[in-house]
Design a protein around this motif. Structure first.
Motif, PDB file in Angstrom:
ATOM      1  N   ARG A   1       0.854  -1.182   0.000  1.00  0.00           N
ATOM      2  CA  ARG A   1       0.000   0.000   0.000  1.00  0.00           C
ATOM      3  C   ARG A   1       0.894   1.238   0.000  1.00  0.00           C
ATOM      4  O   ARG A   1       1.870   1.307   0.753  1.00  0.00           O
ATOM      5  CB  ARG A   1      -0.921  -0.024   1.219  1.00  0.00           C
ATOM      6  N   GLU A   2       0.547   2.230  -0.841  1.00  0.00           N
ATOM      7  CA  GLU A   2       1.383   3.410  -0.961  1.00  0.00           C
ATOM      8  C   GLU A   2       0.570   4.691  -0.844  1.00  0.00           C
ATOM      9  O   GLU A   2      -0.615   4.731  -1.216  1.00  0.00           O
ATOM     10  CB  GLU A   2       2.141   3.403  -2.303  1.00  0.00           C
ATOM     11  N   PHE A   3       1.228   5.720  -0.354  1.00  0.00           N
ATOM     12  CA  PHE A   3       0.619   7.041  -0.221  1.00  0.00           C
ATOM     13  C   PHE A   3       0.361   7.634  -1.598  1.00  0.00           C
ATOM     14  O   PHE A   3       1.182   7.511  -2.505  1.00  0.00           O
ATOM     15  CB  PHE A   3       1.560   7.947   0.575  1.00  0.00           C
ATOM     16  N   VAL A   4      -0.784   8.309  -1.742  1.00  0.00           N
ATOM     17  CA  VAL A   4      -1.115   8.998  -2.985  1.00  0.00           C
ATOM     18  C   VAL A   4      -1.181  10.507  -2.761  1.00  0.00           C
ATOM     19  O   VAL A   4      -0.508  11.284  -3.437  1.00  0.00           O
ATOM     20  CB  VAL A   4      -2.454   8.503  -3.565  1.00  0.00           C
ATOM     21  N   ALA A   5      -2.013  10.923  -1.819  1.00  0.00           N
ATOM     22  CA  ALA A   5      -2.202  12.354  -1.554  1.00  0.00           C
ATOM     23  C   ALA A   5      -2.782  12.517  -0.163  1.00  0.00           C
ATOM     24  O   ALA A   5      -3.461  11.625   0.337  1.00  0.00           O
ATOM     25  CB  ALA A   5      -3.126  12.979  -2.589  1.00  0.00           C
ATOM     26  N   GLY A   6      -2.515  13.675   0.443  1.00  0.00           N
ATOM     27  CA  GLY A   6      -3.038  13.939   1.767  1.00  0.00           C
ATOM     28  C   GLY A   6      -3.370  15.399   1.953  1.00  0.00           C
ATOM     29  O   GLY A   6      -2.835  16.265   1.243  1.00  0.00           O
ATOM     30  N   ILE A   7      -4.269  15.669   2.907  1.00  0.00           N
ATOM     31  CA  ILE A   7      -4.619  17.041   3.241  1.00  0.00           C
ATOM     32  C   ILE A   7      -4.641  17.169   4.758  1.00  0.00           C
ATOM     33  O   ILE A   7      -5.292  16.397   5.457  1.00  0.00           O
ATOM     34  CB  ILE A   7      -5.957  17.455   2.592  1.00  0.00           C
ATOM     35  N   SER A   8      -3.909  18.156   5.229  1.00  0.00           N
ATOM     36  CA  SER A   8      -3.690  18.320   6.656  1.00  0.00           C
ATOM     37  C   SER A   8      -4.705  19.279   7.262  1.00  0.00           C
ATOM     38  O   SER A   8      -5.309  20.104   6.572  1.00  0.00           O
ATOM     39  CB  SER A   8      -2.276  18.863   6.861  1.00  0.00           C
ATOM     40  N   THR A   9      -4.859  19.178   8.576  1.00  0.00           N
ATOM     41  CA  THR A   9      -5.687  20.155   9.282  1.00  0.00           C
ATOM     42  C   THR A   9      -4.956  21.479   9.436  1.00  0.00           C
ATOM     43  O   THR A   9      -5.574  22.489   9.778  1.00  0.00           O
ATOM     44  CB  THR A   9      -6.050  19.623  10.672  1.00  0.00           C
ATOM     45  N   LEU A  10      -3.646  21.479   9.224  1.00  0.00           N
ATOM     46  CA  LEU A  10      -2.833  22.677   9.371  1.00  0.00           C
ATOM     47  C   LEU A  10      -2.893  23.484   8.089  1.00  0.00           C
ATOM     48  O   LEU A  10      -2.176  23.208   7.118  1.00  0.00           O
ATOM     49  CB  LEU A  10      -1.395  22.296   9.706  1.00  0.00           C
ATOM     50  N   ARG A  11      -3.813  24.437   8.073  1.00  0.00           N
ATOM     51  CA  ARG A  11      -3.998  25.315   6.911  1.00  0.00           C
ATOM     52  C   ARG A  11      -4.255  24.534   5.626  1.00  0.00           C
ATOM     53  O   ARG A  11      -3.909  24.967   4.539  1.00  0.00           O
ATOM     54  CB  ARG A  11      -2.807  26.248   6.727  1.00  0.00           C
ATOM     55  N   ASP A  12      -4.838  23.350   5.775  1.00  0.00           N
ATOM     56  CA  ASP A  12      -5.181  22.503   4.617  1.00  0.00           C
ATOM     57  C   ASP A  12      -3.977  22.266   3.706  1.00  0.00           C
ATOM     58  O   ASP A  12      -4.109  22.233   2.474  1.00  0.00           O
ATOM     59  CB  ASP A  12      -6.332  23.110   3.815  1.00  0.00           C
ATOM     60  N   ALA A  13      -2.830  22.079   4.299  1.00  0.00           N
ATOM     61  CA  ALA A  13      -1.637  21.765   3.509  1.00  0.00           C
ATOM     62  C   ALA A  13      -1.851  20.436   2.783  1.00  0.00           C
ATOM     63  O   ALA A  13      -2.455  19.502   3.328  1.00  0.00           O
ATOM     64  CB  ALA A  13      -0.422  21.673   4.407  1.00  0.00           C
TER      65      ALA A  13
ATOM     66  N   ALA B   1      -7.477   8.142   7.992  1.00  0.00           N
ATOM     67  CA  ALA B   1      -7.443   9.300   8.892  1.00  0.00           C
ATOM     68  C   ALA B   1      -6.399   9.098   9.971  1.00  0.00           C
ATOM     69  O   ALA B   1      -6.248   7.995  10.512  1.00  0.00           O
ATOM     70  CB  ALA B   1      -8.812   9.519   9.524  1.00  0.00           C
ATOM     71  N   ALA B   2      -5.701  10.199  10.287  1.00  0.00           N
ATOM     72  CA  ALA B   2      -4.689  10.160  11.331  1.00  0.00           C
ATOM     73  C   ALA B   2      -4.781  11.424  12.175  1.00  0.00           C
ATOM     74  O   ALA B   2      -4.928  12.529  11.640  1.00  0.00           O
ATOM     75  CB  ALA B   2      -3.294  10.038  10.722  1.00  0.00           C
ATOM     76  N   GLN B   3      -4.656  11.256  13.481  1.00  0.00           N
ATOM     77  CA  GLN B   3      -4.568  12.437  14.337  1.00  0.00           C
ATOM     78  C   GLN B   3      -3.160  12.988  14.252  1.00  0.00           C
ATOM     79  O   GLN B   3      -2.182  12.245  14.195  1.00  0.00           O
ATOM     80  CB  GLN B   3      -4.898  12.055  15.773  1.00  0.00           C
ATOM     81  N   GLY B   4      -3.082  14.294  14.255  1.00  0.00           N
ATOM     82  CA  GLY B   4      -1.772  14.899  14.079  1.00  0.00           C
ATOM     83  C   GLY B   4      -1.382  14.716  12.617  1.00  0.00           C
ATOM     84  O   GLY B   4      -2.152  14.989  11.726  1.00  0.00           O
ATOM     85  N   ALA B   5      -0.194  14.234  12.384  1.00  0.00           N
ATOM     86  CA  ALA B   5       0.307  13.998  11.015  1.00  0.00           C
ATOM     87  C   ALA B   5       0.076  15.205  10.141  1.00  0.00           C
ATOM     88  O   ALA B   5      -0.340  15.081   8.979  1.00  0.00           O
ATOM     89  CB  ALA B   5      -0.354  12.758  10.418  1.00  0.00           C
ATOM     90  N   THR B   6       0.316  16.369  10.693  1.00  0.00           N
ATOM     91  CA  THR B   6      -0.048  17.600   9.999  1.00  0.00           C
ATOM     92  C   THR B   6       0.955  18.052   8.960  1.00  0.00           C
ATOM     93  O   THR B   6       0.647  18.907   8.136  1.00  0.00           O
ATOM     94  CB  THR B   6      -0.236  18.744  11.013  1.00  0.00           C
TER      95      THR B   6
ATOM     96  N   VAL C   1       3.577  17.718   5.672  1.00  0.00           N
ATOM     97  CA  VAL C   1       3.561  17.046   4.374  1.00  0.00           C
ATOM     98  C   VAL C   1       4.330  15.729   4.457  1.00  0.00           C
ATOM     99  O   VAL C   1       3.991  14.758   3.785  1.00  0.00           O
ATOM    100  CB  VAL C   1       4.142  17.973   3.298  1.00  0.00           C
ATOM    101  N   ARG C   2       5.316  15.686   5.310  1.00  0.00           N
ATOM    102  CA  ARG C   2       6.093  14.458   5.471  1.00  0.00           C
ATOM    103  C   ARG C   2       5.300  13.394   6.234  1.00  0.00           C
ATOM    104  O   ARG C   2       5.253  12.231   5.836  1.00  0.00           O
ATOM    105  CB  ARG C   2       7.397  14.761   6.204  1.00  0.00           C
ATOM    106  N   SER C   3       4.656  13.800   7.318  1.00  0.00           N
ATOM    107  CA  SER C   3       3.988  12.808   8.158  1.00  0.00           C
ATOM    108  C   SER C   3       2.702  12.279   7.521  1.00  0.00           C
ATOM    109  O   SER C   3       2.285  11.158   7.818  1.00  0.00           O
ATOM    110  CB  SER C   3       3.704  13.396   9.541  1.00  0.00           C
ATOM    111  N   MET C   4       2.046  13.051   6.667  1.00  0.00           N
ATOM    112  CA  MET C   4       0.810  12.583   6.075  1.00  0.00           C
ATOM    113  C   MET C   4       1.048  11.411   5.121  1.00  0.00           C
ATOM    114  O   MET C   4       0.109  10.791   4.641  1.00  0.00           O
ATOM    115  CB  MET C   4       0.088  13.707   5.329  1.00  0.00           C
ATOM    116  N   ARG C   5       2.325  11.123   4.825  1.00  0.00           N
ATOM    117  CA  ARG C   5       2.672   9.981   3.976  1.00  0.00           C
ATOM    118  C   ARG C   5       2.961   8.715   4.782  1.00  0.00           C
ATOM    119  O   ARG C   5       3.078   7.637   4.204  1.00  0.00           O
ATOM    120  CB  ARG C   5       3.949  10.294   3.194  1.00  0.00           C
ATOM    121  N   ASP C   6       3.086   8.861   6.099  1.00  0.00           N
ATOM    122  CA  ASP C   6       3.525   7.762   6.952  1.00  0.00           C
ATOM    123  C   ASP C   6       2.338   6.862   7.283  1.00  0.00           C
ATOM    124  O   ASP C   6       1.537   7.186   8.159  1.00  0.00           O
ATOM    125  CB  ASP C   6       4.167   8.321   8.217  1.00  0.00           C
TER     126      ASP C   6
END
Length: 127
Positions: free
Chosen positions: A45-57, A98-103, A105-110
């Motif tokens: 399974r691989e990361f494709v795209a993510g959107i953070s709660t931090l200013r919708d990064a 969904a992940a708490q935190g992970a705000t 760009v690096r962590s949203m891929r983890d």
């Protein structure tokens, strides 16, 4: 646990577009980082795209940059993945997570940070 329900997958030809949707709760949309992952048969399974709660990064894997766009609609409690110029190598089962935190760009891929997952929606791109 966060409830996530994906939809929008299908069978398309190379060059076509699809829009995936992930419906969740209002609370999740405002407090969790939401990412799309995908898994092709026999592959991890691989990361494709993510959107953070931090200013919708937002963040994307290199192979989809310029073709895919992630966005959220707070009124509909939905995160979208707009996929344009699809290629056969995009064929996979796509998951919303969904992940708490992970705000960042690096962590949203983890993938290890994501505890809540949807059931997946299949995207098949023919050549």
């Amino acid at each position: 646990q966060v409830q996530l329900v994906e939809s929008g997958g299908g069978l398309v030809q190379a060059g076509d577009s699809l829009r995936l949707a992930c419906v969740t709760s209002q609370r999740a949309l405002s407090t969790y980082t939401l990412s799309w992952f995908r898994q092709a048969p026999g592959k991890e399974r691989e990361f494709v795209a993510g959107i953070s709660t931090l200013r919708d990064a937002t963040g994307y894997r290199d192979s989809v940059k310029g073709r895919f766009a992630i966005s959220k609609d707070n009124a509909k409690n939905t995160v979208y993945l707009q996929m344009n110029n699809l290629k056969p190598e995009d064929t996979a089962l796509y998951y919303c997570a969904a992940a708490q935190g992970a705000t960042t760009v690096r962590s949203m891929r983890d993938i290890r940070l994501f505890r809540s997952w949807g059931q997946g929606t299949q995207v098949t791109v023919s050549s």
